[in-house]
Design an enzyme around this catalytic site. Structure first.
Site, PDB file in Angstrom:
ATOM      1  N   CYS A  83     -13.575 -16.255  -4.922  1.00 14.48           N
ATOM      2  CA  CYS A  83     -12.478 -15.986  -3.996  1.00 14.48           C
ATOM      3  C   CYS A  83     -12.828 -14.756  -3.176  1.00 14.48           C
ATOM      4  CB  CYS A  83     -11.162 -15.759  -4.748  1.00 14.48           C
ATOM      5  SG  CYS A  83      -9.809 -15.213  -3.672  1.00 14.48           S
ATOM      6  N   CYS A  99      -6.637 -19.906  -6.002  1.00 10.88           N
ATOM      7  CA  CYS A  99      -6.585 -18.543  -6.528  1.00 10.88           C
ATOM      8  C   CYS A  99      -5.147 -18.149  -6.839  1.00 10.88           C
ATOM      9  CB  CYS A  99      -7.188 -17.578  -5.499  1.00 10.88           C
ATOM     10  SG  CYS A  99      -6.885 -15.834  -5.852  1.00 10.88           S
ATOM     11  N   HIS A 132      -4.115 -15.328  -4.122  1.00  9.87           N
ATOM     12  CA  HIS A 132      -4.088 -15.580  -2.686  1.00  9.87           C
ATOM     13  C   HIS A 132      -3.699 -16.999  -2.296  1.00  9.87           C
ATOM     14  CE1 HIS A 132      -6.746 -12.022  -3.084  1.00  9.87           C
ATOM     15  NE2 HIS A 132      -6.089 -11.642  -2.011  1.00  9.87           N
ATOM     16  N   LYS A 175      -2.062  -9.470   2.846  1.00 13.13           N
ATOM     17  CA  LYS A 175      -2.756  -9.463   4.132  1.00 13.13           C
ATOM     18  C   LYS A 175      -3.370 -10.826   4.404  1.00 13.13           C
ATOM     19  CE  LYS A 175      -5.248  -5.981   2.822  1.00 13.13           C
ATOM     20  NZ  LYS A 175      -6.259  -4.915   2.744  1.00 13.13           N
ATOM     21  N   LYS A 206       4.752 -12.770  -2.709  1.00 19.43           N
ATOM     22  CA  LYS A 206       4.037 -11.503  -2.715  1.00 19.43           C
ATOM     23  C   LYS A 206       3.552 -11.142  -1.313  1.00 19.43           C
ATOM     24  CE  LYS A 206      -0.558  -9.826  -3.777  1.00 19.43           C
ATOM     25  NZ  LYS A 206      -1.922 -10.263  -4.087  1.00 19.43           N
ATOM     26  N   HIS A 257       0.834  -1.205   0.000  1.00 18.70           N
ATOM     27  CA  HIS A 257       0.000   0.000   0.000  1.00 18.70           C
ATOM     28  C   HIS A 257       0.866   1.252   0.000  1.00 18.70           C
ATOM     29  CE1 HIS A 257      -2.712  -3.008   2.112  1.00 18.70           C
ATOM     30  NE2 HIS A 257      -3.388  -2.693   1.032  1.00 18.70           N
ATOM     31  N   CYS A 283     -10.116 -11.923  -3.407  1.00 17.95           N
ATOM     32  CA  CYS A 283     -10.183 -11.080  -4.604  1.00 17.95           C
ATOM     33  C   CYS A 283     -11.542 -10.414  -4.770  1.00 17.95           C
ATOM     34  CB  CYS A 283      -9.911 -11.903  -5.858  1.00 17.95           C
ATOM     35  SG  CYS A 283      -8.244 -12.567  -5.971  1.00 17.95           S
TER      36      CYS A 283
END
Length: 500
Positions: free
Chosen positions: A127, A144, A147, A304, A301, A21, A130
């Site tokens: 998902c 996914c 994720h 969260k 990656k 972010h 997403c």
């Protein structure tokens, strides 16, 4: 000059902000500050995406009412503005900002009037991370791709949007340059997706499954508007699209630039779904979509959902905001994921800021105070000495602005910062060649020429400082105080202290 309206994507608030972010916010902030530096009218928008199902699920785990959980979580995201020195002009929270729901309802009605909604029953793989359905062939080993979780099989009767109707219009907008997707590799990915054809997509969810959280579908309170349809509209609900406000007319409906900065995982939503929605509603399209890749840690990656996060607040506390903003803009390439380590952050800061521009400015100012009472001899004629001259530095200084303009036009932050450091290196090379600390000890040395040389280096430092401001506004402000803007400089004092 035409206005420049720039936005970040608005994040879900189901967990704390992470370095990804920060990357997006800082990149967008650099672009906003750069355009302001050039005298362009700028509006910079960010916010939070509050109506996601994952926010509802996260609230349930804490036992808090959803609204309370979302408001508290959104506070953490908005607090990044001060921590990261972000120059937002506006910030929208989609669950509580009074501008948002009327705008969403207005755009829904416009699309309804175009005949672009219909009801259907759908079974698919959903998902929650997403907030989207996946076709089986889009999964990797049944999970996914974003994720790494197995989607839930869901059967629902929802409202659908006729996205397939707009495939050719979307493709034409991209190929004709009405919408620029940057870098070109991302544009090509979107065009390949369009060439495969588009399916209509579900734009509502049962209110019962969402726990009543969300904006009800106009005329059908049993459904809430799909979070992505809801969230994408924030870019113009914040401007008062439903009221055709002056802000909307100036920033979105005029001749200016309309720029989105987003992560690669949501390119489809912005470059396809959002454009289709706007075409249906009869609204202008964004002019540019800058797509960045991901930050990785240990080759994975940041997410969260998986708990693999690095807190930007902790990084700022440990290393300072200049170091973090500089790593984001100096080390992250235009294309490709970036591996983060604190060692690389420290190295970039120490090499370029503390050991580069900071050391250059401080040692030059120190010599000026020691030998010339901090006074400058300002002129633009070349400074020429035995075996050295200022020509290369003068040329680089004159070209720096246009080179940075060109790099940031495509959001190539690494190239832009490379031009800054190349100019710093030329100034350091000139000082090393002239060795003023030796010449000033020589009774036969030309003190006037050395005075001009040191003054020329200060002029170069002032140009570098000005162009550094969008990248490291705090550090650039401290440099400005040291370098001044007239014929004197302040006392020497390290602006960028080395990190251990």
């Amino acid at each position: 000059m035409n206005p420049y309206y720039i936005t970040t994507a608005i994040p879900y608030v189901n967990a704390a902000p992470h370095l990804g972010h920060a990357l997006e916010s800082v990149q967008a902030d650099v672009l906003a500050r750069h355009r302001r530096l050039r005298g362009q009218p700028v509006r910079f928008l960010s916010g939070t995406d509050d109506h996601a199902l994952k926010n509802v699920l996260a609230a349930r785990t804490t036992g808090e009412p959803v609204a309370d959980f979302v408001n508290s979580a959104a506070d953490r995201f908005q607090a990044l503005q001060g921590i990261l020195e972000l120059s937002y002009d506006d910030y929208i929270r989609t669950s509580s900002d009074p501008r948002h729901r009327p705008g969403v309802e207005y755009l829904w009605q416009r699309c309804a009037e175009a005949g672009d909604f219909y009801q259907d029953t759908y079974t698919g793989l959903y998902c929650v991370g997403c907030e989207q359905f996946y076709e089986p062939d889009a999964l990797i080993d049944g999970v996914c791709p974003e994720h790494g979780t197995e989607p839930e099989r869901v059967t629902e009767t929802n409202w659908f949007f006729r996205l397939s109707r707009y495939r050719d219009h979307i493709k034409d907008a991209i190929t004709a340059g009405a919408v620029t997707i940057n870098p070109p590799q991302k544009r090509n990915e979107v065009l390949a997706l369009l060439d495969k054809g588009l399916q209509d997509f579900s734009v509502s969810r049962p209110a019962a499954r969402a726990g009543g959280w969300g904006i009800p579908v106009p005329g059908d309170p049993s459904q809430v508007i799909y979070v992505w349809w809801d969230a994408l509209t924030n870019y113009i609900t914040a401007l008062g699209v439903d009221r055709r406000s002056e802000d909307y007319e100036f920033w979105w409906d005029g001749d200016g630039e309309r720029v989105h900065v987003i992560g690669k995982g949501i390119t489809r939503f912005h470059a396809v779904y959002w454009i289709g929605l706007l075409l249906s509603a009869g609204e202008p399209l964004p002019t540019t979509i800058h797509v960045h890749d991901y930050v990785n840690v240990g080759g994975a990656k940041l997410s969260k959902s998986t708990g693999n996060i690095i807190d930007p607040v902790d990084l700022v506390k440990a290393y300072g905001v200049d170091a973090l903003r500089w790593w984001i803009t100096r080390e992250v390439p235009l294309l490709g994921d970036t591996e983060f380590t604190t060692a690389r952050l420290i190295q970039a800061y120490n090499t370029d800021l503390a050991g580069g521009i900071g050391n250059l400015a401080n040692r030059t100012v120190a010599l000026l105070h020691k030998h010339y009472d901090g006074r400058l001899l300002l002129d633009e004629e070349p400074v020429i000495g035995p075996g050295w001259d200022s020509a290369d530095l003068d040329t680089a200084r004159a070209a720096l602005r246009s080179k940075i303009d060109a790099a940031l036009r495509t959001a190539d932050f690494r190239s832009a910062t490379a031009h800054l450091i190349a100019t710093v290196n030329l100034a350091n090379q000139l000082l090393n060649a002239a060795a003023p600390w030796k010449a000033l000890k020589d009774p036969d040395g030309d003190a006037h020429r050395i005075h001009r040389l040191l003054s020329r280096v200060v002029q170069a430092c002032r140009t570098i400082r000005s162009e550094l401001a969008p990248f490291c506004p705090g550090g650039a402000a401290r440099l400005a105080s040291q370098l001044g803007d007239g014929d004197r400089v302040a006392a020497p004092d390290p602006v960028f202290v080395r990190l251990a």
